[in-house]
Write an enzyme that holds these catalytic residues in place. Structure first.
Site, mmCIF file in Angstrom:
data_model
loop_
_atom_site.group_PDB
_atom_site.id
_atom_site.type_symbol
_atom_site.label_atom_id
_atom_site.label_comp_id
_atom_site.label_asym_id
_atom_site.label_seq_id
_atom_site.Cartn_x
_atom_site.Cartn_y
_atom_site.Cartn_z
ATOM 1 N N THR A 198 0.851 -1.186 0.000
ATOM 2 C CA THR A 198 0.000 0.000 0.000
ATOM 3 C C THR A 198 0.888 1.238 0.000
ATOM 4 O O THR A 198 1.981 1.234 0.567
ATOM 5 C CB THR A 198 -0.948 0.027 1.206
ATOM 6 O OG1 THR A 198 -0.224 0.285 2.405
ATOM 7 C CG2 THR A 198 -1.715 -1.283 1.338
ATOM 8 N N GLY B 208 2.356 2.269 -2.568
ATOM 9 C CA GLY B 208 3.499 1.870 -3.386
ATOM 10 C C GLY B 208 3.745 2.774 -4.575
ATOM 11 O O GLY B 208 4.543 2.446 -5.453
ATOM 12 N N GLY C 182 8.001 7.173 -2.833
ATOM 13 C CA GLY C 182 8.867 7.037 -1.664
ATOM 14 C C GLY C 182 9.290 5.618 -1.343
ATOM 15 O O GLY C 182 9.660 4.825 -2.218
ATOM 16 N N TYR D 217 0.828 12.966 14.343
ATOM 17 C CA TYR D 217 1.447 11.940 13.499
ATOM 18 C C TYR D 217 2.045 10.831 14.363
ATOM 19 O O TYR D 217 1.837 9.636 14.099
ATOM 20 C CB TYR D 217 2.524 12.580 12.631
ATOM 21 C CG TYR D 217 3.307 11.602 11.783
ATOM 22 C CD1 TYR D 217 2.721 10.979 10.689
ATOM 23 C CD2 TYR D 217 4.643 11.309 12.077
ATOM 24 C CE1 TYR D 217 3.444 10.081 9.906
ATOM 25 C CE2 TYR D 217 5.364 10.420 11.299
ATOM 26 C CZ TYR D 217 4.757 9.808 10.217
ATOM 27 O OH TYR D 217 5.479 8.919 9.453
#
Length: 247
Positions: A12, A14, A17, A150
């Site tokens: 996922t 993909g 980065g 985060y």
């Protein structure tokens, strides 16, 4: 023989980065690769770069319906899978006092809920002896400025992974956590670091890392390959951060 010959891998996030470099390496090592991403044009471009017959499925990991669609498409095409890498994530840096409700909800919808329900939905398709890799972040354990939301959204992943390691033991499915430090990816632009400021930002970050530099996506990809192929590596949180966790 290639390390992932005839394996099926789903990554996922993909399309960019760490996820894209991991998908590229997995494909190079013989895996049949499926990637996901939110934007069709970006997914299509990533598929062209990855090559080796990789396919892409567009969707938002915050949506349970997307996971169901992904599972159905993978089942129809491949039957079972060997590697599931829950890698998709979002980040927006803000001090706690400035975090909007929508920003908070989006972080937890993608980074936490998306990982949990992705694994829940795809787990029945994972072949006995397969493995799950969860991409976390150094921010989950190391206090960094403006990372509160985060960090919180990523911190839950270690608890998920430890629990899954035991829940899936009868099926011999290994579960490990890949924990990057700062990495040179497109996400720097999303953090508001423009091209002119990027050298200064990277120098500032490098001063905090004993290795003296930020990581590269391909280095994280090789760490993911180790987790995917290390048949006695289970329940591990692998820090790939140049030693930053020690500072």
């Amino acid at each position: 023989m290639k390390m992932l010959e005839d394996k099926v891998a789903v990554v996922t996030g993909g399309n960019s980065g760490i996820g894209k470099e991991t998908a590229r390496l997995f494909a190079r090592e013989g895996a049949k690769v499926v990637i996901t991403g939110r934007r069709q044009d970006v997914v299509d471009a990533a598929i062209d770069e990855i090559g080796n017959g990789a396919i892409g499925i567009c969707g938002d990991v915050a949506s349970i319906e997307h996971h169901r669609h992904l599972a159905a498409a993978v089942r129809e095409r491949f039957g079972l899978i060997d590697i599931y890498m829950a890698n998709a994530g979002v980040i927006n840096l803000s001090s706690s006092s400035a975090v909007a409700e929508e920003e908070y909800d989006r972080h937890f919808a993608v980074n936490t809920r998306g990982v949990f329900f992705g694994v829940q939905t795809v787990a029945p398709l994972i072949r006995e002896g397969g493995n799950i890799i969860v991409t976390s972040s150094l921010a989950a354990t190391k206090v960094l400025p403006q990372h509160a939301v985060y960090a919180g959204s990523k911190a839950a992943l270690a608890a998920f992974a430890r629990t899954w390691t035991l829940e899936f033991k009868e099926r011999k499915i290994r579960v490990n956590i890949l924990t990057p430090g700062p990495v040179e990816t497109e996400i720097l632009g999303k953090l508001g670091v423009n091209k002119a400021d990027r050298p200064g930002f990277e120098r500032q970050m490098s001063d905090l890392i004993p290795a003296g530099r930020m990581g590269r996506p391909e280095e994280l990809a090789h760490a993911a390959l180790f987790l995917a192929t290390g048949t006695f590596v289970n329940g591990l949180e692998l820090f790939v951060d140049g030693g930053m966790s020690l500072t």
